[in-house]
Design a protein around this motif. Structure first.
Motif, short mmCIF file in Angstrom:
data_model
loop_
_atom_site.label_atom_id
_atom_site.label_comp_id
_atom_site.label_asym_id
_atom_site.label_seq_id
_atom_site.Cartn_x
_atom_site.Cartn_y
_atom_site.Cartn_z
N PHE A 288 41.92 38.89 42.93
CA PHE A 288 40.61 39.16 43.51
C PHE A 288 40.74 39.87 44.86
CE2 PHE A 288 39.43 35.19 41.01
CZ PHE A 288 38.95 35.92 39.95
N SER B 105 47.22 47.39 44.98
CA SER B 105 47.10 46.13 44.23
C SER B 105 48.46 45.48 44.04
CB SER B 105 46.45 46.39 42.87
OG SER B 105 45.13 46.86 43.01
N HIS C 216 30.58 47.33 43.81
CA HIS C 216 30.58 45.91 43.43
C HIS C 216 30.86 45.75 41.94
CE1 HIS C 216 29.32 45.12 47.39
NE2 HIS C 216 28.01 45.25 47.24
N THR D 101 39.48 36.29 32.78
CA THR D 101 38.75 37.53 33.11
C THR D 101 37.96 38.06 31.92
OG1 THR D 101 40.76 38.82 32.65
CG2 THR D 101 40.35 38.18 34.94
N THR E 16 44.67 47.12 34.85
CA THR E 16 43.35 46.62 34.47
C THR E 16 42.99 47.12 33.07
OG1 THR E 16 42.24 48.50 35.52
CG2 THR E 16 42.57 46.51 36.85
N ARG F 213 41.99 43.45 44.25
CA ARG F 213 40.95 44.33 43.72
C ARG F 213 40.00 44.77 44.84
NH1 ARG F 213 40.37 47.88 39.62
NH2 ARG F 213 38.22 48.08 38.97
N ALA F 214 39.67 43.84 45.73
CA ALA F 214 38.80 44.18 46.85
C ALA F 214 39.48 45.16 47.79
CB ALA F 214 38.41 42.91 47.61
N MET G 101 34.50 46.35 41.32
CA MET G 101 35.22 45.16 41.77
C MET G 101 35.15 44.06 40.72
SD MET G 101 36.75 43.20 44.06
CE MET G 101 36.92 41.43 44.24
N PHE G 102 33.98 43.88 40.14
CA PHE G 102 33.76 42.84 39.15
C PHE G 102 34.48 43.16 37.84
CE2 PHE G 102 31.25 40.94 35.70
CZ PHE G 102 31.18 39.62 36.11
N PHE H 121 45.41 33.86 40.81
CA PHE H 121 43.97 34.10 40.73
C PHE H 121 43.44 34.65 42.05
CE2 PHE H 121 43.97 31.81 36.79
CZ PHE H 121 42.79 32.15 36.16
N PHE I 59 34.34 37.25 33.26
CA PHE I 59 33.85 38.52 33.77
C PHE I 59 33.25 39.38 32.67
CE2 PHE I 59 36.93 38.47 37.62
CZ PHE I 59 36.15 37.48 38.19
#
Length: 607
Positions: free
Chosen positions: A373, A141, A401, A440, A182, A376-377, A404-405, A369, A444
């Motif tokens: 993303f 990351s 998923h 976020t 995170t 993270r993927a 990831m979210f 931004f 999120f």
């Protein structure tokens, strides 16, 4: 003249004290509003906006009032005040205080509580995956965010928005290390209320806990990266020196925190402090806090030290505490975590209006931004693919998923950003980090429940079904994956460390050689002889279940690894009253609140 200067000095000091009281009063009322809002949300089962998001909203409103609805004081020289170096500030900077308060006062209780509340059985079963996400994933990351942001910085230089040389690649990596931390507190709170699949909860929680510690040490290592010739060029020697600093600081902090926990375990085992629960709780708290202070004084990272101190305290010391001290330490650190977390999120809202040196650059914000993303993927999906090659219990796509979210940014990223706002790049990073946290947490965090439904992830798993699932998982996973990686450690812990540091485990007289007889008899607790008949030699895979903190959902069902019942609080829990584990696991001190899920046909099938 001297008398006049003294009078002015005393007047300024009195005014400063008055302002300090006003600041604390404002924060006090913000927290009161936050608590009432939490109660309202819990009462109406409103999950779109989490309490941390509500705290940020209240902070924004208060910051807006302070900025535009109060009369500014005279600024004689037109000085721009620095966020971290104010002794007295105008009303537009009313709520600004030293950023070191975040690291030395507010973050330690949050991190310690994370380690102390760890569900160790699921944590150790997924430890390989958690370490991979936390260490390798954080490094991925950091690099991905740094590269993407550096590309946008070049575009800003080309567009004339930045001067060449103002923003270097090391600054981009520094920014990437900050945003690699995170903090899915909103998602985890909803997971807990909905009783989401425990393995998903553990993967996400374990990753976020270790990820915070790794990101803090990584940020420090990048900040001290200093090649001899060109400070902004790649230098192999300086790179390996930074890597060595990272490993040394992390290992030293781990050793420091664990050492204080071992000392606490020995003191609580070989003294009769359990007869005085207040003294026992005080000693536990002060020694845990000393782990953080000692690491900082030694030039290490106190956050890492206090994290592993909490994990070790939960694994060993907790078993030696009296029933009163167990309950007090649970509630004390849960309350401190709740208070510190909401103070930080309230201050985030205030900082958007009270910080004077914001730099809003649209291109940089869009790049950040996009970077988080993509990073993270690049973290979740490739690492999950590699982990599934060696896991018998695979990480399904809907879990990936959801992870990831759930890459929210929060308190750690904010505290790292506000710690240094002296240069223009750092001010731009701080502003962008603040906006990322807002987005976020609100978007999120608010979309967690719909995302769980869309991904068809199991919810409503009560303690009984979770326990049955855990037993099945033990049979299929523990003896293969966990045993392959950690059976030797479990055996060593069960035969030697647990008997030395706690009252549980087999007597050392049966595990150590005969020539160690005097030491074995000295270190073995009398309770170990009483429990000897209930222990089995082949229960290495169940060792993580030996302590009460690892039995959060096993209270109502028998287990071969369950320790003998203890008198007192352990026997007082009834179906009508919240058990001690409910109080411990309760979201932000609301353990007595029971979420009653309305069963739907889809949910009943999943359960």
């Amino acid at each position: 003249m001297e008398r006049q200067q003294r009078f002015l000095s005393e007047k300024d000091e009195s005014q400063f004290q008055h302002q300090g009281a006003v600041e604390l009063l404002v924060f006090n009322f913000l927290l009161i509003l936050t608590i009432l809002t939490i109660w309202l949300f819990k009462n109406h089962r409103f999950r779109f906006l989490h309490e941390t998001g509500g705290a940020m909203v209240y902070g924004l409103i208060m910051g807006l009032i302070l900025r535009y609805a109060t009369a500014p004081t005279d600024i004689e020289s037109g000085t721009v005040y620095n966020c971290g170096k104010l002794s007295f500030s105008p009303s537009t900077l009313l709520m600004t205080f030293d950023p070191e308060i975040f690291f030395n006062v507010l973050l330690p209780p949050i991190i310690f509580h994370a380690g102390y509340s760890l569900k160790k059985r699921h944590f150790f079963q997924n430890l390989g995956s958690i370490l991979t996400y936390a260490f390798l994933g954080t490094a991925i990351s950091c690099i991905v965010i740094g590269l993407i942001v550096y590309g946008f910085v070049k575009a800003m230089i080309y567009a004339g928005q930045l001067k060449n040389g103002d923003f270097h690649f090391t600054d981009c990596l520094f920014f990437g290390s900050m945003l690699s931390a995170t903090d899915p507190v909103t998602v985890l709170a909803i997971f807990h209320e909905l009783h989401v699949d425990p393995d998903l909860y553990t993967l996400l929680f374990g990753e976020s806990v270790l990820n915070d510690a790794v990101a803090i040490v990584l940020t420090y290592s990048i900040s001290i990266y200093s090649p001899k010739e060109n400070p902004n060029a790649f230098d192999t020697a300086a790179f390996f020196q930074s890597v060595g600093n990272f490993l040394g600081i992390f290992a030293g902090s781990f050793a420091m925190g664990s050492a204080y926990a071992v000392v606490t375990a020995l003191l609580t085992k070989f003294t009769k402090l359990c007869e005085f629960p207040m003294l026992e709780t005080g000693l536990f708290f002060l020694l845990s806090w000393s782990a953080f202070l000692s690491a900082e004084a030694a030039g290490l990272t106190g956050i890492v030290a206090v994290l592993f101190c909490g994990v070790t305290q939960a694994h060993y010391t907790y078993n030696n505490l009296s029933s009163d001290s167990k309950m007090r330490t649970k509630q004390l650190f849960e309350f401190m975590n709740f208070l510190a977390e909401n103070v930080i999120f309230c201050y985030m809202g205030l900082a958007l209006f009270t910080f004077q040196n914001h730099i809003f650059n649209v291109l940089f914000i869009l790049g950040a931004f996009l970077a988080i993303f993509v990073a993270r993927a690049c973290n979740i999906y490739p690492l999950s693919f590699l982990l599934n090659l060696g896991r018998k219990q695979r990480i399904p796509w809907n879990f990936q998923h959801m992870m990831m979210f759930s890459g929210l940014r929060g308190a750690i990223a904010f505290a790292l950003a506000i710690r240094n706002t002296e240069s223009q790049p750092k001010q731009m990073m701080f502003t962008t980090t603040l906006l990322l946290v807002f987005f976020t947490v609100w978007v999120f965090g608010g979309g967690t429940t719909p995302m769980l439904t869309w991904l068809q992830i199991r919810v409503g798993m009560d303690r009984a079904s979770e326990h049955l699932g855990a037993n099945n998982l033990d049979k299929s996973v523990t003896k293969t994956e966990s045993a392959r990686l950690f059976r030797m450690w479990y055996g060593f812990d069960h035969k030697y460390l647990k008997p030395v540091l706690t009252h549980s485990g087999p007597p050392l007289t049966t595990t150590l050689p005969e020539w160690c007889g005097p030491i074995s008899r000295l270190l073995t607790s009398p309770q170990a002889y009483e429990n000897q008949e209930e222990l089995k030699e082949d229960d290495a895979e169940c060792i993580v279940n030996q302590d009460e903190l690892a039995m959060n959902y096993q209270e109502q069902s028998p287990s071969s690894c369950r320790p003998p019942a203890r008198p007192g609080l352990d026997q007082k829990a009834s179906p009508q009253t919240p058990s001690k584990e409910n109080i411990y696991e309760g979201d932000l001190g609301l353990g007595g609140y029971e979420l009653k899920l309305e069963q739907t046909p889809g949910q009943s099938q999943m359960n």
